[in-house]
Design a protein around this motif. Structure first.
Motif, PDB file in Angstrom:
ATOM      1  N   VAL A 384       5.635 -22.377  -6.213  1.00 28.85           N
ATOM      2  CA  VAL A 384       4.322 -21.794  -5.928  1.00 28.85           C
ATOM      3  C   VAL A 384       4.225 -21.359  -4.472  1.00 28.85           C
ATOM      4  N   MET A 385       4.747 -22.172  -3.545  1.00 23.57           N
ATOM      5  CA  MET A 385       4.729 -21.785  -2.131  1.00 23.57           C
ATOM      6  C   MET A 385       5.536 -20.509  -1.893  1.00 23.57           C
ATOM      7  N   LEU A 386       6.715 -20.428  -2.472  1.00 23.53           N
ATOM      8  CA  LEU A 386       7.549 -19.238  -2.313  1.00 23.53           C
ATOM      9  C   LEU A 386       6.870 -18.011  -2.914  1.00 23.53           C
ATOM     10  N   THR A 387       6.154 -18.204  -4.038  1.00 18.97           N
ATOM     11  CA  THR A 387       5.423 -17.097  -4.659  1.00 18.97           C
ATOM     12  C   THR A 387       4.325 -16.592  -3.732  1.00 18.97           C
ATOM     13  N   GLY A 388       3.572 -17.517  -3.130  1.00 17.71           N
ATOM     14  CA  GLY A 388       2.520 -17.130  -2.198  1.00 17.71           C
ATOM     15  C   GLY A 388       3.066 -16.389  -0.992  1.00 17.71           C
ATOM     16  N   LEU A 389       4.184 -16.872  -0.447  1.00 15.71           N
ATOM     17  CA  LEU A 389       4.809 -16.222   0.706  1.00 15.71           C
ATOM     18  C   LEU A 389       5.316 -14.830   0.341  1.00 15.71           C
ATOM     19  N   PHE A 390       5.927 -14.714  -0.834  1.00 15.01           N
ATOM     20  CA  PHE A 390       6.442 -13.426  -1.310  1.00 15.01           C
ATOM     21  C   PHE A 390       5.316 -12.414  -1.471  1.00 15.01           C
ATOM     22  N   VAL A 391       4.217 -12.850  -2.089  1.00 13.09           N
ATOM     23  CA  VAL A 391       3.073 -11.956  -2.303  1.00 13.09           C
ATOM     24  C   VAL A 391       2.508 -11.476  -0.968  1.00 13.09           C
ATOM     25  N   PHE A 392       2.343 -12.384  -0.020  1.00 18.38           N
ATOM     26  CA  PHE A 392       1.769 -12.021   1.279  1.00 18.38           C
ATOM     27  C   PHE A 392       2.655 -11.006   2.015  1.00 18.38           C
ATOM     28  N   ILE A 393       3.977 -11.261   2.059  1.00 25.03           N
ATOM     29  CA  ILE A 393       4.902 -10.361   2.755  1.00 25.03           C
ATOM     30  C   ILE A 393       4.938  -8.996   2.084  1.00 25.03           C
ATOM     31  N   LEU A 394       4.976  -8.985   0.749  1.00 23.01           N
ATOM     32  CA  LEU A 394       5.066  -7.711   0.029  1.00 23.01           C
ATOM     33  C   LEU A 394       3.808  -6.872   0.234  1.00 23.01           C
ATOM     34  N   PHE A 395       2.642  -7.516   0.213  1.00 21.83           N
ATOM     35  CA  PHE A 395       1.399  -6.765   0.411  1.00 21.83           C
ATOM     36  C   PHE A 395       1.289  -6.261   1.848  1.00 21.83           C
ATOM     37  N   ARG A 396       1.773  -7.030   2.807  1.00 22.88           N
ATOM     38  CA  ARG A 396       1.766  -6.570   4.189  1.00 22.88           C
ATOM     39  C   ARG A 396       2.636  -5.325   4.347  1.00 22.88           C
ATOM     40  N   ARG A 397       3.778  -5.324   3.668  1.00 24.30           N
ATOM     41  CA  ARG A 397       4.667  -4.160   3.719  1.00 24.30           C
ATOM     42  C   ARG A 397       4.018  -2.950   3.060  1.00 24.30           C
ATOM     43  N   MET A 398       3.346  -3.181   1.928  1.00 28.71           N
ATOM     44  CA  MET A 398       2.670  -2.072   1.241  1.00 28.71           C
ATOM     45  C   MET A 398       1.573  -1.487   2.125  1.00 28.71           C
ATOM     46  N   GLU A 399       0.835  -2.349   2.815  1.00 25.35           N
ATOM     47  CA  GLU A 399      -0.219  -1.874   3.723  1.00 25.35           C
ATOM     48  C   GLU A 399       0.380  -1.100   4.900  1.00 25.35           C
ATOM     49  N   SER A 400       1.520  -1.571   5.402  1.00 22.39           N
ATOM     50  CA  SER A 400       2.172  -0.888   6.523  1.00 22.39           C
ATOM     51  C   SER A 400       2.626   0.509   6.127  1.00 22.39           C
ATOM     52  N   ARG A 401       3.161   0.641   4.911  1.00 22.20           N
ATOM     53  CA  ARG A 401       3.594   1.953   4.433  1.00 22.20           C
ATOM     54  C   ARG A 401       2.419   2.901   4.299  1.00 22.20           C
ATOM     55  N   GLN A 402       1.312   2.377   3.753  1.00 19.52           N
ATOM     56  CA  GLN A 402       0.118   3.230   3.593  1.00 19.52           C
ATOM     57  C   GLN A 402      -0.414   3.677   4.954  1.00 19.52           C
TER      58      GLN A 402
END
Length: 406
Positions: A384-402
């Motif tokens: 669950v911790m790794l899932t939360g970390l993965f989600v946060f990093i991936l969304f940050r990257r998506m926001e950076s691209r936008q």
């Protein structure tokens, strides 16, 4: 005036729904307890659980098509009325004599099928009432109502069952549905126009919902994270008492303290979410929730047998973090899709989430039997911790691209 109007609408809806959810929780626990007392069979309890779960999970992907065609307020009233009718039939049967197990399974299955229409219709109706910027706050209110009902329901259910009979508990469920429907009838919910298709058909409308869902990549990602979360975390609902008994060597009273701590945490978490809804982005709440839940699970798996008080505290924190995942996730879904297609999307996602739970249970059973319950707490916490970390990093990257594209 508009701000006051939508809040008044939700006050009416939630004040009625709390009776319906509370009495349904009472019925669910009382039936399980009655089957436990009268049969003492784990197989019977498993079949009862499947009867009350599978119809809702299997119907979910398909009922959304009808939800988007039908009036959502009327659908909620009819679904709640159907659940109450099945409770009434079973209640009358118990007053006349003990029904066979097959009949109890049938009623549980029919109640589950009706629930497949009620819950998604409710979620799909919320964006038709609340302003978009207030959806996370409403999700906090909803989490608070559900948590309160699910905490108080089992205690009231067993109290009424012990003092009277299962038939009385079932009749109270009928009364709860009547109150909820009366309150719902007092509010007005705008009904969106169905999405136009060249040749209206079930399969085409279902495909429209699926296509709309997979096009919104952030929601697809979060739904995948929810599946992983469900597989890892949902078995703990049945493992908390086992952890109390097998690891800490304590009895039913201690197990009830753990359940109460988790439930009270959920109630307070729902209140906090409604107050803090606009402070951070929804995805920040989701990620932090997963990290906190995972950390408390992992630490629970490393505790000594003398650390029961710490386990109770961690259960409280775990419960408090849960609404910060469920509420913002649903608010993000409600913002991401047009109202005329939301029923299909929510029904589809609800089924995916429901079906992840039995997968987790099938995995947890052999692992706990072989390695012990602590290992599942530790392992699920890490996942669950790794899932939360993965989600946060991936969304940050998506926001950076936008941002870069702009």
């Amino acid at each position: 005036m508009m701000q006051l109007h939508w809040k008044k609408t939700f006050a009416l809806i939630f004040s009625g729904q709390i009776f319906s959810i509370l009495t349904s929780s009472m019925v669910q626990f009382a039936i399980i307890w009655q089957l436990t007392e009268t049969t003492g069979s784990a197989a019977v309890l498993m079949l009862a659980g499947l009867a009350g779960f599978l119809p809702q999970a299997l119907l979910g992907p398909f009922v959304g098509v009808w939800l988007d065609r039908w009036n959502r307020k009327v659908t909620m009233i009819l679904a709640d009325s159907a659940i109450a009718l099945f409770s009434l039939v079973l209640g009358i049967y118990f007053f006349l004599g003990d029904p066979g197990l097959g009949f109890v399974y049938l009623i549980l299955g029919l109640r589950s099928a009706a629930s497949a229409f009620h819950a998604p219709a409710f979620q799909a109706a919320i964006p038709l009432i609340a302003p978009e910027e207030e959806l996370t706050r409403v999700a906090g209110w909803q989490q608070m109502v559900f948590s309160f009902s699910n905490v108080i329901g089992p205690a009231l259910g067993i109290a009424v069952y012990s003092a009277t009979s299962l038939g009385v508990v079932l009749l109270l469920d009928v009364a709860g549905a009547v109150i909820a429907n009366v309150m719902l009838s007092l509010v007005k919910i705008h009904q969106p126009k169905p999405q136009a298709v060249q040749t209206p058909s079930f399969l085409k409308e279902f495909k429209l919902g699926w296509d709309a869902f997979i096009q919104v990549k952030p929601i697809v990602l979060l739904t995948g994270a929810t599946v992983i979360f469900g597989i890892a975390f949902m078995p703990l609902a049945t493992l908390f008492p086992f952890m109390t008994l097998s690891h800490f060597g304590r009895g039913g009273y201690s197990a009830s303290i753990v359940e109460a701590a988790f439930g009270i945490g959920m109630i307070l978490g729902g209140i906090m979410l409604s107050v803090l809804s606009s402070k951070w982005k929804d995805i920040t709440y989701v990620s932090l929730s997963l990290l906190v839940i995972g950390l408390t699970c992992a630490v629970s798996g490393l505790m000594s047998k003398e650390a029961f008080v710490l386990f109770v505290i961690l259960s409280f924190i775990m419960g408090g973090a849960s609404p910060f995942f469920n509420g913002p996730y649903m608010a993000m879904v409600q913002r991401s899709f047009e109202p005329e297609i939301l029923g299909r999307v929510i029904s589809l996602m609800t089924s995916v989430m429901l079906l992840s739970s039995p997968i987790g249970l099938l995995l947890a059973g052999p692992i706990v039997d072989r390695y012990g319950v602590q290992q599942w707490f530790l392992g699920s916490g890490v996942v669950v911790m790794l899932t939360g970390l993965f989600v946060f990093i991936l969304f940050r990257r998506m926001e950076s691209r936008q941002t870069g594209e702009i």
